[in-house]
Design a protein around this motif. Structure first.
Motif, PDB file in Angstrom:
ATOM      1  N   MET A 188     -31.521 107.102  41.195  1.00 30.46           N
ATOM      2  CA  MET A 188     -30.415 106.373  41.781  1.00 30.46           C
ATOM      3  C   MET A 188     -29.395 106.084  40.694  1.00 30.46           C
ATOM      4  N   GLU A 189     -28.145 106.277  41.049  1.00 30.31           N
ATOM      5  CA  GLU A 189     -27.034 105.935  40.168  1.00 30.31           C
ATOM      6  C   GLU A 189     -26.116 104.985  40.917  1.00 30.31           C
ATOM      7  N   LEU A 190     -25.630 103.965  40.216  1.00 26.10           N
ATOM      8  CA  LEU A 190     -24.732 102.980  40.802  1.00 26.10           C
ATOM      9  C   LEU A 190     -23.529 102.786  39.896  1.00 26.10           C
ATOM     10  N   SER A 191     -22.370 102.621  40.495  1.00 24.90           N
ATOM     11  CA  SER A 191     -21.171 102.288  39.730  1.00 24.90           C
ATOM     12  C   SER A 191     -20.324 101.344  40.566  1.00 24.90           C
ATOM     13  N   VAL A 192     -19.454 100.597  39.899  1.00 26.28           N
ATOM     14  CA  VAL A 192     -18.608  99.622  40.593  1.00 26.28           C
ATOM     15  C   VAL A 192     -17.177  99.757  40.092  1.00 26.28           C
ATOM     16  N   ARG A 193     -16.246  99.514  41.016  1.00 25.59           N
ATOM     17  CA  ARG A 193     -14.826  99.511  40.657  1.00 25.59           C
ATOM     18  C   ARG A 193     -14.074  98.694  41.695  1.00 25.59           C
ATOM     19  N   PRO A 194     -12.904  98.205  41.323  1.00 22.12           N
ATOM     20  CA  PRO A 194     -12.091  97.503  42.316  1.00 22.12           C
ATOM     21  C   PRO A 194     -11.549  98.492  43.329  1.00 22.12           C
ATOM     22  N   GLY A 195     -11.402  98.054  44.546  1.00 20.81           N
ATOM     23  CA  GLY A 195     -10.848  98.895  45.603  1.00 20.81           C
ATOM     24  C   GLY A 195      -9.775  98.161  46.364  1.00 20.81           C
ATOM     25  N   ALA A 196      -9.272  98.762  47.392  1.00 23.44           N
ATOM     26  CA  ALA A 196      -8.223  98.173  48.229  1.00 23.44           C
ATOM     27  C   ALA A 196      -8.814  97.057  49.082  1.00 23.44           C
ATOM     28  N   GLY A 197      -8.740  95.823  48.607  1.00 20.79           N
ATOM     29  CA  GLY A 197      -9.227  94.673  49.366  1.00 20.79           C
ATOM     30  C   GLY A 197     -10.712  94.398  49.255  1.00 20.79           C
ATOM     31  N   ALA A 198     -11.444  95.210  48.487  1.00 24.52           N
ATOM     32  CA  ALA A 198     -12.890  95.009  48.349  1.00 24.52           C
ATOM     33  C   ALA A 198     -13.364  95.601  47.028  1.00 24.52           C
ATOM     34  N   THR A 199     -14.459  95.072  46.530  1.00 19.42           N
ATOM     35  CA  THR A 199     -15.132  95.691  45.397  1.00 19.42           C
ATOM     36  C   THR A 199     -15.908  96.876  45.940  1.00 19.42           C
ATOM     37  N   VAL A 200     -15.779  98.037  45.279  1.00 20.29           N
ATOM     38  CA  VAL A 200     -16.422  99.261  45.759  1.00 20.29           C
ATOM     39  C   VAL A 200     -17.602  99.601  44.862  1.00 20.29           C
ATOM     40  N   VAL A 201     -18.774  99.714  45.458  1.00 18.33           N
ATOM     41  CA  VAL A 201     -19.971 100.169  44.761  1.00 18.33           C
ATOM     42  C   VAL A 201     -20.293 101.559  45.282  1.00 18.33           C
ATOM     43  N   THR A 202     -20.456 102.499  44.375  1.00 13.32           N
ATOM     44  CA  THR A 202     -20.841 103.852  44.756  1.00 13.32           C
ATOM     45  C   THR A 202     -22.298 104.053  44.377  1.00 13.32           C
ATOM     46  N   ALA A 203     -23.080 104.507  45.339  1.00 18.32           N
ATOM     47  CA  ALA A 203     -24.498 104.782  45.118  1.00 18.32           C
ATOM     48  C   ALA A 203     -24.742 106.276  45.290  1.00 18.32           C
ATOM     49  N   ALA A 204     -25.632 106.815  44.478  1.00 20.83           N
ATOM     50  CA  ALA A 204     -25.997 108.228  44.582  1.00 20.83           C
ATOM     51  C   ALA A 204     -27.497 108.364  44.390  1.00 20.83           C
ATOM     52  N   GLY A 205     -28.071 109.399  44.975  1.00 25.76           N
ATOM     53  CA  GLY A 205     -29.504 109.640  44.856  1.00 25.76           C
ATOM     54  C   GLY A 205     -30.261 109.047  46.021  1.00 25.76           C
ATOM     55  N   ASP A 206     -31.488 108.618  45.764  1.00 25.26           N
ATOM     56  CA  ASP A 206     -32.345 108.045  46.801  1.00 25.26           C
ATOM     57  C   ASP A 206     -32.348 106.527  46.713  1.00 25.26           C
ATOM     58  N   LEU A 207     -32.219 105.881  47.857  1.00 21.90           N
ATOM     59  CA  LEU A 207     -32.352 104.430  47.956  1.00 21.90           C
ATOM     60  C   LEU A 207     -33.654 104.187  48.717  1.00 21.90           C
TER      61      LEU A 207
END
Length: 110
Positions: free
Chosen positions: A1-20
């Motif tokens: 699993m890979e996770l990253s975070v960044r600011p987005g349009a009106g929300a904090t965006v977390v991107t997840a990849a792999g298996d949860l």
């Protein structure tokens, strides 16, 4: 699993990849709840690159949803693929979460 975070349009965006799944859910929980501690914005979790999601990871998303709802904010999931949408439908979580097929357009969401 890979996770990253960044600011987005009106929300904090977390991107997840792999298996949860049961092996990665504790880390996912820590990561998402730490973001909620640090950011007051709504949350968008992009699961477009997630290959598999199980009930333990769904439970993490429900806990995040409940925490956000308690402070009047929303959780949006980005899920353009039928393989995950089917899981959300089967568990009726498509009735709980806002699910979109792509991130909203905006300067910070690129």
């Amino acid at each position: 699993m890979e996770l990253s975070v960044r600011p987005g349009a009106g929300a904090t965006v977390v991107t997840a990849a792999g298996d949860l799944d049961i092996a990665t859910s504790p880390e996912l929980r820590r990561y998402l709840h730490a973001i909620l501690d640090e950011h007051e914005a709504a949350l968008c979790v992009d699961v477009a690159a997630v290959q598999f999601i199980d009930s333990s990871a769904l439970g993490v998303l429900v806990s995040v949803y409940q925490r956000l709802a308690g402070r009047g904010q929303s959780l949006t999931l980005v899920s353009p693929h039928e393989r995950l949408l089917r899981t959300f439908r089967m568990t009726a979580l498509d009735q709980v979460f806002t699910i979109v097929s792509a991130l909203p357009a905006g300067p910070a969401a690129a």
